[in-house]
Enzyme design. Structure first.
Site, PDB file in Angstrom:
ATOM      1  N   ASP A 277      22.432 -63.187 -32.949  1.00 35.47           N
ATOM      2  CA  ASP A 277      21.492 -62.441 -32.101  1.00 35.47           C
ATOM      3  C   ASP A 277      20.056 -62.978 -32.116  1.00 35.47           C
ATOM      4  O   ASP A 277      19.094 -62.192 -32.171  1.00 35.47           O
ATOM      5  CB  ASP A 277      21.478 -60.970 -32.510  1.00 35.47           C
ATOM      6  CG  ASP A 277      22.828 -60.293 -32.380  1.00 35.47           C
ATOM      7  OD1 ASP A 277      23.786 -60.968 -31.969  1.00 35.47           O
ATOM      8  OD2 ASP A 277      22.941 -59.098 -32.708  1.00 35.47           O
TER       9      ASP A 277
ATOM     10  N   LYS B  18      28.843 -59.084 -27.809  1.00 37.19           N
ATOM     11  CA  LYS B  18      29.191 -57.790 -28.404  1.00 37.19           C
ATOM     12  C   LYS B  18      28.376 -56.675 -27.766  1.00 37.19           C
ATOM     13  O   LYS B  18      27.322 -56.913 -27.177  1.00 37.19           O
ATOM     14  CB  LYS B  18      28.963 -57.812 -29.911  1.00 37.19           C
ATOM     15  CG  LYS B  18      27.546 -58.105 -30.366  1.00 37.19           C
ATOM     16  CD  LYS B  18      27.490 -58.304 -31.879  1.00 37.19           C
ATOM     17  CE  LYS B  18      26.099 -58.662 -32.370  1.00 37.19           C
ATOM     18  NZ  LYS B  18      25.137 -57.565 -32.291  1.00 37.19           N
TER      19      LYS B  18
ATOM     20  N   CYS C  27      22.501 -56.170 -37.871  1.00 35.41           N
ATOM     21  CA  CYS C  27      23.643 -56.926 -37.345  1.00 35.41           C
ATOM     22  C   CYS C  27      24.131 -58.018 -38.294  1.00 35.41           C
ATOM     23  O   CYS C  27      25.341 -58.249 -38.401  1.00 35.41           O
ATOM     24  CB  CYS C  27      23.295 -57.518 -35.983  1.00 35.41           C
ATOM     25  SG  CYS C  27      23.041 -56.250 -34.718  1.00 35.41           S
TER      26      CYS C  27
END
Length: 311
Positions: free
Chosen positions: A76, A196, A239
């Site tokens: 990310d 995701k 995350c």
């Protein structure tokens, strides 16, 4: 292999000698307890020596240790977490997402990775986690925060689906600038991407997001024969942490690359490192990781977790 085929009783002392050859003496001395526990995991009948069947399991463990398939997962590193609506610097805790770019790019350039993957938050406009969408769904009567009281970063309980949810500013909406990987992040041509958070009614922090009971990331890693998974990116306490914990649950040897991560809250970052370590993961800096990947060094911590899975 490494003398394990030698005749005679294969007791702890011989196993420890083997581990010194695998990991070096300093590593074994530092993790003497883990070394002993690995032996005890293979010594299923607890008779103090490894029989033929126990040695077979041990050999499989050794094979994965000396023949690693190393995958780097960059989590990310997207515009919204660096310069956009959820930029770490705006959280007020002194973390700066931009700081991961240089060390991650160094890893990408210098590491002899068998595979590189990037995960991306990839939300629809109507995602349940967005504060702006609070009016779209009913709250459960047990929710301590009502719609009238709620503000960004509060936690509410939804009625349908019934889940507890942090309300985030709108971020990483699919096909927008905020969801793009940062322009200064090195993207390797042979890499793959994992998207995701596409289900509007489900939050997905981990890159091992389950879809219909299975994980796309696990399928890719398993098919590739992955043994060692190295994780870095944003945010360490959300995350990255959840991805590492899922990776350990799926049976991979997992390391988080500490200087290639930034997080939100210092206390949560510390807690994330602690739980990853407690679950069997390695927390190390990039120099040590590159020595594992490039120079044939081996981590007894990662091997310890693998022994728990193997046995």
């Amino acid at each position: 292999m490494f003398g394990i085929e030698a005749k005679g009783t294969f007791d702890y002392e011989r196993f420890r000698t083997l581990c010194v050859r695998l990991f070096d003496a300093d590593e074994v001395e530092q993790h003497e307890r883990r070394t002993r526990e690995i032996f005890e995991l293979f010594d299923a009948n607890a008779d103090g020596a490894l029989n033929e069947q126990e040695l077979h399991r041990c050999c499989n463990w050794i094979h994965a240790t000396v023949n690693p398939v190393n995958v780097l997962l960059v989590v990310d590193v997207q515009n919204d977490f660096i310069d956009g609506t959820l930029a770490l610097r705006q959280s007020g805790y002194g973390q700066e997402g931009l700081e991961v770019l240089e060390p991650i790019n160094r890893l990408l350039r210098d590491g002899r990775w068998d595979k590189v993957m990037y995960s991306l938050d990839w939300h629809p406009e109507n995602h349940i986690s967005f504060f702006d969408n609070l009016a779209m769904r009913e709250l459960h009567p047990e929710s301590k925060i009502t719609k009238e009281m709620a503000k960004p970063f509060d936690t509410v309980v939804f009625l349908q689906p019934h889940l507890t949810q942090t309300l985030w500013p709108k971020h990483c909406v699919m096909n927008t600038w905020g969801a793009e990987l940062h322009k200064d992040l090195l993207i390797l041509p042979s890499s793959e991407r994992i998207y995701k958070g596409q289900d509007p009614d489900k939050e997905s922090y981990s890159a091992f997001e389950n879809i219909d009971g299975s994980s796309k990331l696990d399928k890719i890693l398993s098919a590739f024969g992955t043994t060692h998974l190295y994780v870095c990116g944003l945010a360490l306490d959300i995350c990255v942490k959840e991805t590492c914990l899922d990776g350990l649950r799926f049976g991979y040897r997992v390391a988080v690359i500490d200087d290639c991560c930034r997080g939100v809250k210092p206390d949560d970052i510390t807690a994330a490192r602690k739980i990853i370590t407690e679950r069997g993961g390695l927390v190390e800096c990039s120099d040590r990781i590159l020595s594992l990947v490039n120079d044939g060094k081996r981590s007894l911590v990662m091997a310890h977790h693998a022994a728990k899975i193997t046995s």
